[in-house]
Design a protein around this motif. Structure first.
Motif, PDB file in Angstrom:
ATOM      1  N   ARG A 106     -14.730  50.973 -30.000  1.00 15.98           N
ATOM      2  CA  ARG A 106     -14.768  50.617 -28.576  1.00 15.98           C
ATOM      3  C   ARG A 106     -16.058  51.131 -27.923  1.00 15.98           C
ATOM      4  NH1 ARG A 106     -10.153  48.660 -26.373  1.00 15.98           N
ATOM      5  NH2 ARG A 106     -10.548  49.582 -24.320  1.00 15.98           N
TER       6      ARG A 106
ATOM      7  N   SER B 144     -10.999  41.586 -32.151  1.00 16.39           N
ATOM      8  CA  SER B 144     -11.088  41.518 -30.693  1.00 16.39           C
ATOM      9  C   SER B 144      -9.992  42.341 -30.017  1.00 16.39           C
ATOM     10  CB  SER B 144     -11.088  40.068 -30.205  1.00 16.39           C
ATOM     11  OG  SER B 144      -9.981  39.354 -30.676  1.00 16.39           O
ATOM     12  N   ALA B 145      -8.826  42.469 -30.656  1.00 20.94           N
ATOM     13  CA  ALA B 145      -7.763  43.314 -30.091  1.00 20.94           C
ATOM     14  C   ALA B 145      -8.184  44.779 -30.055  1.00 20.94           C
ATOM     15  CB  ALA B 145      -6.478  43.143 -30.901  1.00 20.94           C
TER      16      ALA B 145
ATOM     17  N   TRP C  35     -10.722  45.154 -26.985  1.00 19.43           N
ATOM     18  CA  TRP C  35     -10.370  44.465 -25.739  1.00 19.43           C
ATOM     19  C   TRP C  35     -10.490  45.432 -24.566  1.00 19.43           C
ATOM     20  CZ3 TRP C  35      -9.740  39.331 -25.441  1.00 19.43           C
ATOM     21  CH2 TRP C  35      -9.260  38.800 -24.249  1.00 19.43           C
ATOM     22  N   LYS C  36     -11.410  45.149 -23.666  1.00 18.26           N
ATOM     23  CA  LYS C  36     -11.744  46.063 -22.573  1.00 18.26           C
ATOM     24  C   LYS C  36     -10.557  46.424 -21.680  1.00 18.26           C
ATOM     25  CE  LYS C  36     -15.071  46.494 -18.807  1.00 18.26           C
ATOM     26  NZ  LYS C  36     -16.188  45.814 -18.118  1.00 18.26           N
TER      27      LYS C  36
ATOM     28  N   THR D 210      -7.437  46.717 -22.342  1.00 19.10           N
ATOM     29  CA  THR D 210      -6.406  47.526 -22.977  1.00 19.10           C
ATOM     30  C   THR D 210      -6.674  48.996 -22.666  1.00 19.10           C
ATOM     31  OG1 THR D 210      -6.074  45.915 -24.746  1.00 19.10           O
ATOM     32  CG2 THR D 210      -5.390  48.159 -25.202  1.00 19.10           C
TER      33      THR D 210
ATOM     34  N   GLY E 209      -4.427  42.441 -25.784  1.00 18.88           N
ATOM     35  CA  GLY E 209      -5.669  41.682 -25.716  1.00 18.88           C
ATOM     36  C   GLY E 209      -5.468  40.265 -26.201  1.00 18.88           C
ATOM     37  N   ASN E 210      -6.593  39.635 -26.520  1.00 21.05           N
ATOM     38  CA  ASN E 210      -6.605  38.274 -27.057  1.00 21.05           C
ATOM     39  C   ASN E 210      -5.945  37.269 -26.118  1.00 21.05           C
ATOM     40  OD1 ASN E 210      -8.060  38.984 -29.329  1.00 21.05           O
ATOM     41  ND2 ASN E 210      -6.242  39.397 -30.535  1.00 21.05           N
TER      42      ASN E 210
ATOM     43  N   ASN F 203     -13.840  40.624 -21.769  1.00 21.90           N
ATOM     44  CA  ASN F 203     -13.120  41.698 -22.441  1.00 21.90           C
ATOM     45  C   ASN F 203     -13.607  42.038 -23.847  1.00 21.90           C
ATOM     46  OD1 ASN F 203     -10.799  42.814 -20.804  1.00 21.90           O
ATOM     47  ND2 ASN F 203     -10.582  40.607 -20.475  1.00 21.90           N
ATOM     48  N   VAL F 204     -14.484  41.234 -24.406  1.00 17.75           N
ATOM     49  CA  VAL F 204     -15.005  41.507 -25.751  1.00 17.75           C
ATOM     50  C   VAL F 204     -16.534  41.439 -25.694  1.00 17.75           C
ATOM     51  CG1 VAL F 204     -14.904  40.923 -28.208  1.00 17.75           C
ATOM     52  CG2 VAL F 204     -12.933  40.445 -26.758  1.00 17.75           C
TER      53      VAL F 204
END
Length: 154
Positions: free
Chosen positions: A28, A106-107, A110-111, A113, A141-142, A150-151
Motif C-alpha cells: 500500500r 487491486s483489493a 484499494w485506497k 479500504t 475494494g474492486n 482507488n488504485v
C-alpha cells in the motif's frame, strides 16, 4: 454449501498476523495509500472463512460488504502471509491501468479500504500438505467505476 472434506486446523498466530499486516502495508505504501489496521473481528471472520474454504465452501459464499482474497498452497511446508501477498501482488504486472479489472492485487491496495483481517488453516489434505490463507477487507475494494481513484500507480 455442505462440507465436502474435513476442515483443516487453524494455523493463525500473532507472527502470521503481523507479517500479513506488514506485507499488505508495504504494498500500500508503494501505491501511496494509507495503511490498514488489523481488526480483531475481521480476523475471526477470516478464520471462519479459511476453515470453510478448506472444507469445500466456495469463494462466492462470503458475506456481502467484505472483500476477500484467498490463497491455496500445497507442498511440504506451510505457506506464509508473505507467500500469499506476493502471489496476489504479482498480478499487478498484468494490471491494465487504462481498463482495470477486479483482482486480488487491486483489493490489496484499494485506497478506500481501512481495515483487514487474516487467517490461515493448514494440515494434511487429500493431496498432501495444504495451506489456505484468507485476507478480508472492509470496506471492500474492486468496486466498478472506482478504480482510477482507488488504485493509484506505484
Amino acid at each position: 454449501m455442505p462440507q465436502t472434506r474435513p476442515v483443516l486446523p487453524d494455523a493463525t498466530n500473532a507472527e502470521f498476523l503481523l507479517q500479513a499486516l506488514r506485507e499488505v502495508n508495504e504494498r500500500r505504501a508503494a501505491h501511496h495509500v494509507p495503511p490498514l489496521a488489523m481488526d480483531p473481528l475481521l480476523v475471526e471472520y477470516a478464520r471462519a472463512r479459511a476453515a470453510a474454504l478448506s472444507g469445500g465452501a466456495g469463494h462466492e459464499d462470503g458475506r456481502a460488504g467484505t472483500g476477500e482474497n484467498v490463497f491455496h498452497g500445497a507442498g511440504a511446508d506451510m505457506s506464509t502471509a508473505a507467500d500469499a501477498v506476493a502471489a496476489w501482488y504479482a498480478e499487478s504486472a498484468a494490471h491494465d491501468w487504462n481498463d482495470p479489472r477486479p483482482s486480488p492485487f487491486s483489493a490489496l491496495v484499494w485506497k478506500a479500504t481501512t481495515a483487514m483481517g487474516a487467517a490461515r488453516v493448514a494440515g494434511q489434505g487429500a493431496a498432501g500438505h495444504e495451506t489456505w490463507i484468507v485476507f478480508v477487507f472492509e470496506p471492500p475494494g474492486n468496486v466498478a467505476g472506482e478504480f482510477q481513484e482507488n488504485v493509484p500507480r506505484p
